[in-house]
Design an enzyme around this catalytic site. Structure first.
Site, PDB file in Angstrom:
ATOM      1  N   ASP A   1       1.368  -1.349 -10.827  1.00 39.50           N
ATOM      2  CA  ASP A   1       2.715  -1.556 -10.278  1.00 39.50           C
ATOM      3  C   ASP A   1       2.873  -3.073 -10.242  1.00 39.50           C
ATOM      4  O   ASP A   1       2.589  -3.726  -9.246  1.00 39.50           O
ATOM      5  CB  ASP A   1       2.770  -0.934  -8.875  1.00 39.50           C
ATOM      6  CG  ASP A   1       4.151  -0.994  -8.265  1.00 39.50           C
ATOM      7  OD1 ASP A   1       5.134  -0.762  -8.985  1.00 39.50           O
ATOM      8  OD2 ASP A   1       4.243  -1.280  -7.058  1.00 39.50           O
TER       9      ASP A   1
ATOM     10  N   GLY B   1       0.769  -1.241   0.000  1.00 42.24           N
ATOM     11  CA  GLY B   1       0.000   0.000   0.000  1.00 42.24           C
ATOM     12  C   GLY B   1       0.799   1.288   0.000  1.00 42.24           C
ATOM     13  O   GLY B   1       0.222   2.366   0.172  1.00 42.24           O
TER      14      GLY B   1
ATOM     15  N   ARG C   1      -1.786 -10.267   2.300  1.00 45.27           N
ATOM     16  CA  ARG C   1      -1.261  -8.970   1.845  1.00 45.27           C
ATOM     17  C   ARG C   1      -2.383  -7.924   1.746  1.00 45.27           C
ATOM     18  O   ARG C   1      -2.157  -6.740   1.990  1.00 45.27           O
ATOM     19  CB  ARG C   1      -0.532  -9.135   0.504  1.00 45.27           C
ATOM     20  CG  ARG C   1       0.806  -9.868   0.668  1.00 45.27           C
ATOM     21  CD  ARG C   1       1.506 -10.071  -0.656  1.00 45.27           C
ATOM     22  NE  ARG C   1       1.937  -8.854  -1.304  1.00 45.27           N
ATOM     23  CZ  ARG C   1       3.078  -8.203  -1.064  1.00 45.27           C
ATOM     24  NH1 ARG C   1       3.923  -8.660  -0.165  1.00 45.27           N
ATOM     25  NH2 ARG C   1       3.378  -7.114  -1.722  1.00 45.27           N
TER      26      ARG C   1
ATOM     27  N   CYS D   1       9.630  -3.117 -10.492  1.00 37.88           N
ATOM     28  CA  CYS D   1      10.936  -2.947  -9.853  1.00 37.88           C
ATOM     29  C   CYS D   1      11.938  -3.885 -10.529  1.00 37.88           C
ATOM     30  O   CYS D   1      12.793  -4.476  -9.873  1.00 37.88           O
ATOM     31  CB  CYS D   1      10.865  -3.131  -8.341  1.00 37.88           C
ATOM     32  SG  CYS D   1      10.148  -4.668  -7.803  1.00 37.88           S
TER      33      CYS D   1
HETATM   34  N1  SAM Z   1       2.066  -1.352  -5.330  1.00 38.38           N
HETATM   35  C1  SAM Z   1       2.516  -2.018  -4.111  1.00 38.38           C
HETATM   36  C2  SAM Z   1       3.084  -0.967  -3.182  1.00 38.38           C
HETATM   37  O1  SAM Z   1       3.505   0.086  -3.625  1.00 38.38           O
HETATM   38  O2  SAM Z   1       3.073  -1.205  -1.966  1.00 38.38           O
HETATM   39  C3  SAM Z   1       3.507  -3.134  -4.430  1.00 38.38           C
HETATM   40  C4  SAM Z   1       2.928  -4.138  -5.369  1.00 38.38           C
HETATM   41  S1  SAM Z   1       3.859  -5.606  -5.611  1.00 38.38           S
HETATM   42  C5  SAM Z   1       5.015  -5.077  -6.780  1.00 38.38           C
HETATM   43  C6  SAM Z   1       2.765  -6.549  -6.574  1.00 38.38           C
HETATM   44  C7  SAM Z   1       1.523  -7.033  -5.825  1.00 38.38           C
HETATM   45  O3  SAM Z   1       0.612  -7.570  -6.786  1.00 38.38           O
HETATM   46  C8  SAM Z   1       1.780  -8.158  -4.839  1.00 38.38           C
HETATM   47  O4  SAM Z   1       1.268  -7.783  -3.590  1.00 38.38           O
HETATM   48  C9  SAM Z   1       0.990  -9.341  -5.415  1.00 38.38           C
HETATM   49  O5  SAM Z   1       0.437 -10.173  -4.414  1.00 38.38           O
HETATM   50  C10 SAM Z   1      -0.088  -8.632  -6.202  1.00 38.38           C
HETATM   51  N2  SAM Z   1      -0.679  -9.390  -7.325  1.00 38.38           N
HETATM   52  C11 SAM Z   1      -0.076 -10.289  -8.135  1.00 38.38           C
HETATM   53  N3  SAM Z   1      -0.929 -10.741  -9.074  1.00 38.38           N
HETATM   54  C12 SAM Z   1      -2.105 -10.086  -8.861  1.00 38.38           C
HETATM   55  C13 SAM Z   1      -3.376 -10.132  -9.497  1.00 38.38           C
HETATM   56  N4  SAM Z   1      -3.591 -10.926 -10.533  1.00 38.38           N
HETATM   57  N5  SAM Z   1      -4.362  -9.335  -9.022  1.00 38.38           N
HETATM   58  C14 SAM Z   1      -4.133  -8.522  -7.948  1.00 38.38           C
HETATM   59  N6  SAM Z   1      -2.952  -8.468  -7.298  1.00 38.38           N
HETATM   60  C15 SAM Z   1      -1.952  -9.227  -7.749  1.00 38.38           C
END
Ligand code: SAM
Length: 297
Positions: A180, A117, A142, A231
């Site tokens: 992201d 978040g 998460r 990232c």
């Molecule tokens: N934007 C967040 C932040 O700034 O704190 C970091 C995001 S992290 C790079 C990617 C996130 O996408 C992870 O928490 C993962 O569990 C979630 N994720 C992966 N596939 C997803 C999907 N199909 N739908 C929703 N969330 C997903």
């Protein structure tokens, strides 16, 4: 030791000199940085508290609310400004995508992969807590962390959905979307820790990135803006993902990021003009940011 496959990818993408710089960036630990949460506090209050606690800090030229601090995260977590959600511990690079999203009051904004978040709460703060944000996170634990951080930071008008972002009801449409995306994390490696980093992770990430981007496009209003960030510093997860989308969708265009205020960033070359790739250094995580717009249905 850097895995051969990664070194070879970097060499073929960036050449010898830049690859050496990236590998140096992988060897060190990273500075501790934070974002001042303007929903609950001010720069003045945070700086006063840091000074009272003998913590020195450094300003960041491109964002008034980002600080690098000369202490460790555990020490910051002991402070009331942390416990009360007045600061958010966030890497410098990860503060970039919301700035390019430039959220405004009353806009409908989708944060498609939102936990834990950092960017959701930054978007809320940048819009004076007045954008209507839908924050999606697939992983249940998460998503609970995401809700906790939203509450702690005082972000309002945020709806958390614990679901796969690809299952969003087709009628949901947004002015702006942040994707992201889940990625290999090739930009975030520190202390030469390449555990869990393999080629399969890169390949799986590319599949998720493309399918999530296609979904984002479905929910973007005409004239709307989509920030795609990762990232990772690998072309496969960034420019090549974008190229495959641009080839398939004639109504999607790259909008050049305005980098006028970002001259101090350690920038890596990209193969698509107007996109940004940050080099991993002791200050910065490797990060990619791009902006897309939808020109018509
Ligand atoms: N934007 C967040 C932040 O700034 O704190 C970091 C995001 S992290 C790079 C990617 C996130 O996408 C992870 O928490 C993962 O569990 C979630 N994720 C992966 N596939 C997803 C999907 N199909 N739908 C929703 N969330 C997903």
């Amino acid at each position: 030791m850097i895995p051969d496959f990664l070194k070879n990818k970097l060499l073929s993408q960036y050449g010898e000199e830049i690859t050496t710089k990236i590998i140096e960036g992988y060897q060190n630990s990273r500075v501790v940085s934070l974002r001042i949460n303007t929903i609950k506090s001010s720069k003045e209050e945070i700086i006063t508290t840091l000074k009272d606690n003998n913590i020195s800090y450094k300003d960041i030229s491109w964002y008034d609310n980002a600080l690098v601090v000369n202490t460790n995260e555990d020490t910051l977590r002991e402070l009331d400004i942390y416990k009360e959600g007045k600061i958010y511990l966030q890497s410098l690079s990860s503060q970039l995508p919301p700035l390019f999203l430039n959220p405004q009051e009353n806009e409908m904004i989708l944060d498609m992969a939102a936990a834990p978040g950092g960017k959701t709460t930054e978007i809320a703060a940048l819009s004076n807590n007045k954008a209507m944000i839908t924050a999606i996170e697939k992983n249940k634990i998460r998503s609970e962390r995401l809700q906790y951080n939203i509450d702690k930071q005082g972000a309002k008008k945020v709806t958390v959905l614990n679901t796969d972002a690809r299952n969003l009801n087709e009628y949901f449409m947004f002015d702006k979307i942040l994707l992201d995306a889940p990625c290999s994390g090739s930009g975030t490696i520190t202390n030469n820790n390449f555990n869990n980093f393999d080629e399969d992770l890169v390949n799986r990430s590319i599949k998720f990135q493309i399918s999530l981007l296609k979904e984002a496009i479905k929910h973007l209003k005409v004239g709307g803006e989509l920030i795609y960030s990762t990232c990772s510093i690998l072309k496969e997860e960034n420019e090549l993902v974008l190229s495959s989308i641009l080839k398939e969708y004639s109504n999607i265009k790259i909008e050049h990021l305005d980098l006028t205020n970002y001259q101090d960033l350690p920038i890596l070359p990209t193969t698509i003009e107007g996109t940004l790739c940050v080099c991993p250094t002791t200050y910065y995580e490797g990060f990619f940011v791009s902006k897309l717009t939808k020109t018509r249905e």
